[in-house]
Each structure stands twice: as C-alpha cells, then as structure tokens.
Design an enzyme around this catalytic site. Sequence first.
Site, short mmCIF file in Angstrom:
data_model
loop_
_atom_site.label_atom_id
_atom_site.label_comp_id
_atom_site.label_asym_id
_atom_site.label_seq_id
_atom_site.Cartn_x
_atom_site.Cartn_y
_atom_site.Cartn_z
N ARG A 48 85.18 116.42 25.77
CA ARG A 48 86.32 116.77 25.05
C ARG A 48 87.04 115.27 25.07
O ARG A 48 88.24 115.33 23.92
CB ARG A 48 86.75 118.24 25.79
N ASP A 156 102.97 127.82 29.01
CA ASP A 156 101.39 127.05 29.92
C ASP A 156 101.83 125.76 29.39
O ASP A 156 102.88 125.07 29.20
CB ASP A 156 100.56 127.24 28.57
#
Length: 283
Positions: A48, A156
């Site tokens: 990632r 979030d």
Amino acid sequence: MRSAAHIDAPRTAPGQMTDAQFATISAVAHSEYGLNLEESKKSLILSRLSKRLTILGLDDFGAYCRLIESGDPTERDHFVNAITTNVTHFFREPHHFDHLAGEALPRLVGEARAGKRVRLWSAGCSTGQEAYSIAATVTSILPDAGRHDLRILATDIDTNVLATAETGRYDDEVVRALDTEKRRRLFSQDGGPGHGIRRDLKNLVTFRQLNINKPWPMTGRFDVIFFRNVAIYFDREVQERLWSRFADVLRPGGFLYIGHSERVSGPAAASLKSCAVTTYSRI
C-alpha cells in the site's frame, strides 16, 4: 527527533522495507492513530505504501519514514488513508438495525417530537453506507425527522472514504445485494449517475474527519453510537480506553453497537451492559 529505527540505516532498494522501517511505520500508526500493525501485515503495508513512494518520487522507505515522522500533515492523511481498511455495506449486520428500530428509536422518536435533542453517531463510517442506513431506519419510523432536532454525525479518519460518503452516490456493485424495499428507502430517482441517496437522508447526516484516538471536539451526549468492526484494529489497551470514552459520551439508556467479533472490556464494562447481540446499553 529521528527514531533509532532508521538512523544511519542503509538505503533499501525500491519495493523493499526493512524490519526497522516497518517498526517505525508501526510506531507512528500506533502513537498517532492507535492502530496495531502486526508483523504479519508487513507485506500488505509495503504494497500500500509503495504507491506513496512512487507518487512522492522517494527512493526508499527510509526517506518515507523520515517524512511521516516529521509530522507533515498532508502526508499523514495519505499515510493513514493507505494503511486503514474499509469494508462496509448497507444494513450490514441487520440485527443492529432491527434493534435500533424496535428498541432504541421508539423512545427517541417520542423525545424528538417533544422538541428534545436526539443525536446518533456513526464512528468509523467509511464510505457512508452505515450512516445512511441509520438515516433510512430513522425515517422509516419518523418520516419528517428533518423537521426535528435529530441529527446523525458520521466520522472517519480516512479523507478518501469521507469524500465518497459526502457525494451520496453509489454504483451498481454497491447496491446490487439490496432488495427493492431497501432501495426505495435509500435512493432517489434523480436521474444522476449511479444511485443517489435521498435528499432527506443526506440532510440528516453530517460527515467529519476524526482521529478517534485524539480529543473529540463534540459537545453533548449521544443517544446511539455505532462503532463496529473498528476496535479490532487496536490493541486491548486502546480498545478499553475507547470503550470508556464512548461510555462517557453516551446518555444513560443509550445504545452502543459494536462489531460481531468485538466485546466491551475493562472499566467501561461496569457502565455498559450487554442487552442484545453485540449491543450495549448505558447504565
């Protein structure tokens, strides 16, 4: 100050990450976000974050470690966006929405109609499906919810998923599993691309970025909190601290919904009573 994890470390080849560099990345993830990156996740994190090295034009992970340790706020956002996992869908774990409709909302709807303040929180809302499912459940019982002091906060840490959530638009892949009734409750026929969330549902929800492990700016208590399948990414100490913080901001009689593999533990267990499957009430 640079950590000993990478001081004077030899340069690694592109696409490689040393154990010391992974330790540095794990330390930042834990200290800043409470995330527990186990050694088994090294290859996933490497994959990632390699994309960030390419975008930034960095030669190796040593340079990237120095960047994230410097506290650069823009890269910190990209960093946490890359290392967090977002899995969600509409009406996920339906027993929670059944409980919300049958046990929590009847009292809250009465309070809203009487002019009282009602607040619900989707903590770890990802791309918004949870928050909009909550809103659809509310309006199934209180169709004119927007006329009352009833609001849903959705938070979030990941700015990318919040951007998707705020658009309120989803493609066929996301909504394919929904039956006709749920589609009717969630989506409008506005002619726009994909499937657009109904305007009355969008008006109930406010999306905000929030690092759940830092101070919370909200004032007032919540009547309902959804914090599902997020605590599993934290170690036990962080989990227990969060359970206590949720208990502190939950009204007596309010409900906390958590993930199917999560359990409230630590000091908060004295004030959060299990009342249904992965559902707790504030004593």
